[in-house]
Design an enzyme around this catalytic site. Structure first.
Site, PDB file in Angstrom:
ATOM      1  N   GLY A 109     -13.316  29.643 -13.102  1.00  0.00           N
ATOM      2  CA  GLY A 109     -11.921  29.204 -13.169  1.00  0.00           C
ATOM      3  C   GLY A 109     -11.412  29.112 -14.601  1.00  0.00           C
ATOM      4  O   GLY A 109     -10.202  29.210 -14.837  1.00  0.00           O
ATOM      5  N   GLU A 118     -10.359  32.556 -15.424  1.00  0.00           N
ATOM      6  CA  GLU A 118      -9.149  32.814 -14.625  1.00  0.00           C
ATOM      7  C   GLU A 118      -7.936  32.089 -15.212  1.00  0.00           C
ATOM      8  O   GLU A 118      -6.828  32.633 -15.240  1.00  0.00           O
ATOM      9  CB  GLU A 118      -9.397  32.381 -13.171  1.00  0.00           C
ATOM     10  CG  GLU A 118     -10.449  33.268 -12.497  1.00  0.00           C
ATOM     11  CD  GLU A 118     -10.953  32.694 -11.185  1.00  0.00           C
ATOM     12  OE1 GLU A 118     -11.528  31.575 -11.190  1.00  0.00           O
ATOM     13  OE2 GLU A 118     -10.770  33.340 -10.151  1.00  0.00           O
ATOM     14  N   ALA A 155     -14.236  25.964 -12.356  1.00  0.00           N
ATOM     15  CA  ALA A 155     -13.825  24.910 -11.434  1.00  0.00           C
ATOM     16  C   ALA A 155     -14.966  23.891 -11.376  1.00  0.00           C
ATOM     17  O   ALA A 155     -16.117  24.224 -11.668  1.00  0.00           O
ATOM     18  CB  ALA A 155     -13.571  25.514 -10.061  1.00  0.00           C
TER      19      ALA A 155
HETATM   20  N1  CAA Z   1     -18.479  22.044 -12.897  1.00  0.00           N
HETATM   21  C1  CAA Z   1     -18.944  20.779 -13.041  1.00  0.00           C
HETATM   22  N2  CAA Z   1     -19.684  20.398 -14.099  1.00  0.00           N
HETATM   23  C2  CAA Z   1     -19.982  21.306 -15.025  1.00  0.00           C
HETATM   24  C3  CAA Z   1     -19.547  22.639 -14.932  1.00  0.00           C
HETATM   25  C4  CAA Z   1     -18.740  23.009 -13.803  1.00  0.00           C
HETATM   26  N3  CAA Z   1     -18.233  24.218 -13.655  1.00  0.00           N
HETATM   27  N4  CAA Z   1     -20.013  23.333 -16.006  1.00  0.00           N
HETATM   28  C5  CAA Z   1     -20.707  22.458 -16.739  1.00  0.00           C
HETATM   29  N5  CAA Z   1     -20.696  21.238 -16.163  1.00  0.00           N
HETATM   30  C6  CAA Z   1     -21.358  20.007 -16.627  1.00  0.00           C
HETATM   31  C7  CAA Z   1     -22.856  20.052 -16.434  1.00  0.00           C
HETATM   32  O1  CAA Z   1     -23.183  19.719 -15.091  1.00  0.00           O
HETATM   33  C8  CAA Z   1     -23.306  19.065 -17.447  1.00  0.00           C
HETATM   34  O2  CAA Z   1     -23.119  17.760 -16.938  1.00  0.00           O
HETATM   35  P1  CAA Z   1     -24.335  16.683 -16.932  1.00  0.00           P
HETATM   36  O3  CAA Z   1     -24.585  16.448 -18.412  1.00  0.00           O
HETATM   37  O4  CAA Z   1     -23.750  15.500 -16.231  1.00  0.00           O
HETATM   38  O5  CAA Z   1     -25.470  17.333 -16.282  1.00  0.00           O
HETATM   39  C9  CAA Z   1     -22.342  19.249 -18.599  1.00  0.00           C
HETATM   40  O6  CAA Z   1     -21.203  19.893 -18.041  1.00  0.00           O
HETATM   41  C10 CAA Z   1     -22.896  20.130 -19.711  1.00  0.00           C
HETATM   42  O7  CAA Z   1     -23.326  21.355 -19.105  1.00  0.00           O
HETATM   43  P2  CAA Z   1     -24.800  21.955 -19.313  1.00  0.00           P
HETATM   44  O8  CAA Z   1     -25.787  20.855 -19.573  1.00  0.00           O
HETATM   45  O9  CAA Z   1     -25.070  22.873 -18.173  1.00  0.00           O
HETATM   46  O10 CAA Z   1     -24.576  22.761 -20.683  1.00  0.00           O
HETATM   47  P3  CAA Z   1     -25.349  24.071 -21.159  1.00  0.00           P
HETATM   48  O11 CAA Z   1     -24.911  24.283 -22.579  1.00  0.00           O
HETATM   49  O12 CAA Z   1     -26.801  23.976 -20.876  1.00  0.00           O
HETATM   50  O13 CAA Z   1     -24.775  25.263 -20.243  1.00  0.00           O
HETATM   51  C11 CAA Z   1     -23.033  26.529 -19.141  1.00  0.00           C
HETATM   52  C12 CAA Z   1     -23.418  25.624 -20.360  1.00  0.00           C
HETATM   53  C13 CAA Z   1     -23.743  27.878 -19.267  1.00  0.00           C
HETATM   54  C14 CAA Z   1     -21.525  26.745 -19.246  1.00  0.00           C
HETATM   55  C15 CAA Z   1     -23.421  25.823 -17.831  1.00  0.00           C
HETATM   56  O14 CAA Z   1     -22.912  24.505 -17.854  1.00  0.00           O
HETATM   57  C16 CAA Z   1     -22.892  26.501 -16.603  1.00  0.00           C
HETATM   58  O15 CAA Z   1     -23.448  27.501 -16.177  1.00  0.00           O
HETATM   59  N6  CAA Z   1     -21.811  25.951 -15.979  1.00  0.00           N
HETATM   60  C17 CAA Z   1     -21.279  26.432 -14.748  1.00  0.00           C
HETATM   61  C18 CAA Z   1     -20.510  27.735 -14.930  1.00  0.00           C
HETATM   62  C19 CAA Z   1     -19.987  28.217 -13.590  1.00  0.00           C
HETATM   63  O16 CAA Z   1     -20.739  28.515 -12.680  1.00  0.00           O
HETATM   64  N7  CAA Z   1     -18.649  28.319 -13.468  1.00  0.00           N
HETATM   65  C20 CAA Z   1     -18.015  28.756 -12.254  1.00  0.00           C
HETATM   66  C21 CAA Z   1     -17.653  27.563 -11.405  1.00  0.00           C
HETATM   67  S1  CAA Z   1     -17.054  27.992  -9.778  1.00  0.00           S
HETATM   68  C22 CAA Z   1     -15.444  28.493 -10.035  1.00  0.00           C
HETATM   69  O17 CAA Z   1     -14.919  28.470 -11.147  1.00  0.00           O
HETATM   70  C23 CAA Z   1     -14.728  28.952  -8.796  1.00  0.00           C
HETATM   71  C24 CAA Z   1     -13.419  29.585  -9.038  1.00  0.00           C
HETATM   72  O18 CAA Z   1     -13.294  30.739  -9.374  1.00  0.00           O
HETATM   73  C25 CAA Z   1     -12.197  28.861  -8.809  1.00  0.00           C
END
Ligand code: CAA
Length: 258
Positions: A109, A112, A65
């Site tokens: 998400g 999911e 998400a």
């Molecule tokens: N939401 C918003 N933006 C996101 C995102 C997310 N879930 N995941 C990645 N992005 C964005 C980053 O912020 C980044 O944007 P900027 O360039 O503007 O900073 C861009 O995508 C690229 O991401 P990274 O630079 O972080 O890329 P990476 O290769 O270094 O890492 C990753 C990849 C490990 C997937 C890392 O992006 C990450 O950990 N993302 C979040 C994963 C996460 O926590 N997901 C759960 C979300 S909460 C949820 O889903 C609730 C639910 O159950 C409904």
């Protein structure tokens, strides 16, 4: 309909939906979820569509998400909007088969969403996880329930509490995904599976989907009774006559959906 966060194409009765927010690794924001809902509505209403494939990019199916969209929300806002509720119900109630073709990250998400599809074909690059604990929250689109049913309590607890990711090989071993393929074969393999499904009786496909889903919702004896009723009811359709006649006559069946 024109979408900003999706690329949607229909070929030979199969609709391929690509999530398309590369700048955010296909994070599921409200716009993407409402466009996906509209694309599902359109596919469901179109008798020419028999099966769907849902995919992302090589780097990410979806990284979860959209954290930036959620970060400042209050409890009242999340509750009043029933955040994710309408979308999850739309996926749960969708009657045509949907195959998730997952390459790269399927986190939170994203994992999911893949589990809301009917089965998952993964590229060797796929990584699955429910890392919401790192954000001080919990999964919100069914992750604690579906992951536990797919992989069992021990692995689900491990992944959800430590936020560790599962690679494609472990996901296949654990029953989360149905098959693992080379990254450059992912779409080809998913489209071939979809084409095979699209060539079956659409009525039989819908009933089979309903029956497998019932296995998650009901007791064994109730599920088996439902299966027998629907099995018998399939003999009311022309497609059963055609399927069995084609076998006897050693030819390919042509199913009409009647
Ligand atoms: N939401 C918003 N933006 C996101 C995102 C997310 N879930 N995941 C990645 N992005 C964005 C980053 O912020 C980044 O944007 P900027 O360039 O503007 O900073 C861009 O995508 C690229 O991401 P990274 O630079 O972080 O890329 P990476 O290769 O270094 O890492 C990753 C990849 C490990 C997937 C890392 O992006 C990450 O950990 N993302 C979040 C994963 C996460 O926590 N997901 C759960 C979300 S909460 C949820 O889903 C609730 C639910 O159950 C409904």
């Amino acid at each position: 309909m024109a979408y900003e966060t999706l690329i949607v194409e229909t070929t030979d009765a199969v609709t391929l939906i690509r999530l398309n927010r590369p700048e955010a690794l296909n994070a599921l924001n409200s716009q993407l979820l409402s466009e996906l809902t509209a694309a599902l509505d359109a596919a469901e209403a179109d008798d020419g569509v028999r099966c769907l494939v849902l995919t992302g990019s090589d780097r990410a199916f979806a990284a979860g998400a959209d954290i930036k969209e959620m970060a400042d929300k209050t409890y009242a806002q999340m509750f009043a909007a029933d955040f994710f509720g309408a979308f999850a119900r739309r996926m749960e109630q969708f009657r045509k088969p949907v195959i998730a073709a997952v390459g790269g990250y399927a986190l939170g998400g994203g994992c999911e969403l893949a589990m809301l599809c009917d089965f998952i074909i993964a590229a060797e690059t796929a990584k699955f996880g429910q890392p919401e604990i790192n954000l001080g929250v919990a999964p919100g689109i069914g992750g604690t329930q579906r992951l536990t049913r797919f992989v069992g309590k021990s692995k689900a607890m491990d992944m959800i509490l430590t936020a560790r990711m599962m690679d494609a090989a472990e996901a296949e071993r654990s029953g989360l995904v149905s098959r693992v393929v080379a990254p450059d074969k992912l779409i080809e393999e998913a489209m071939a599976a979809a084409a095979k499904i699209a060539g079956q009786s659409p009525l039989a496909v819908m009933m089979n989907k309903e029956l497998v889903e019932a296995a998650y919702e009901t007791t064994l004896s109730t599920g088996v009774a439902l299966e027998r009723r629907l099995f018998h009811s399939l003999f009311a359709f022309d497609d059963q006559k055609e399927g069995m006649a084609a076998f006897v006559e050693k030819r390919k069946p042509t199913f009409k959906g009647s």
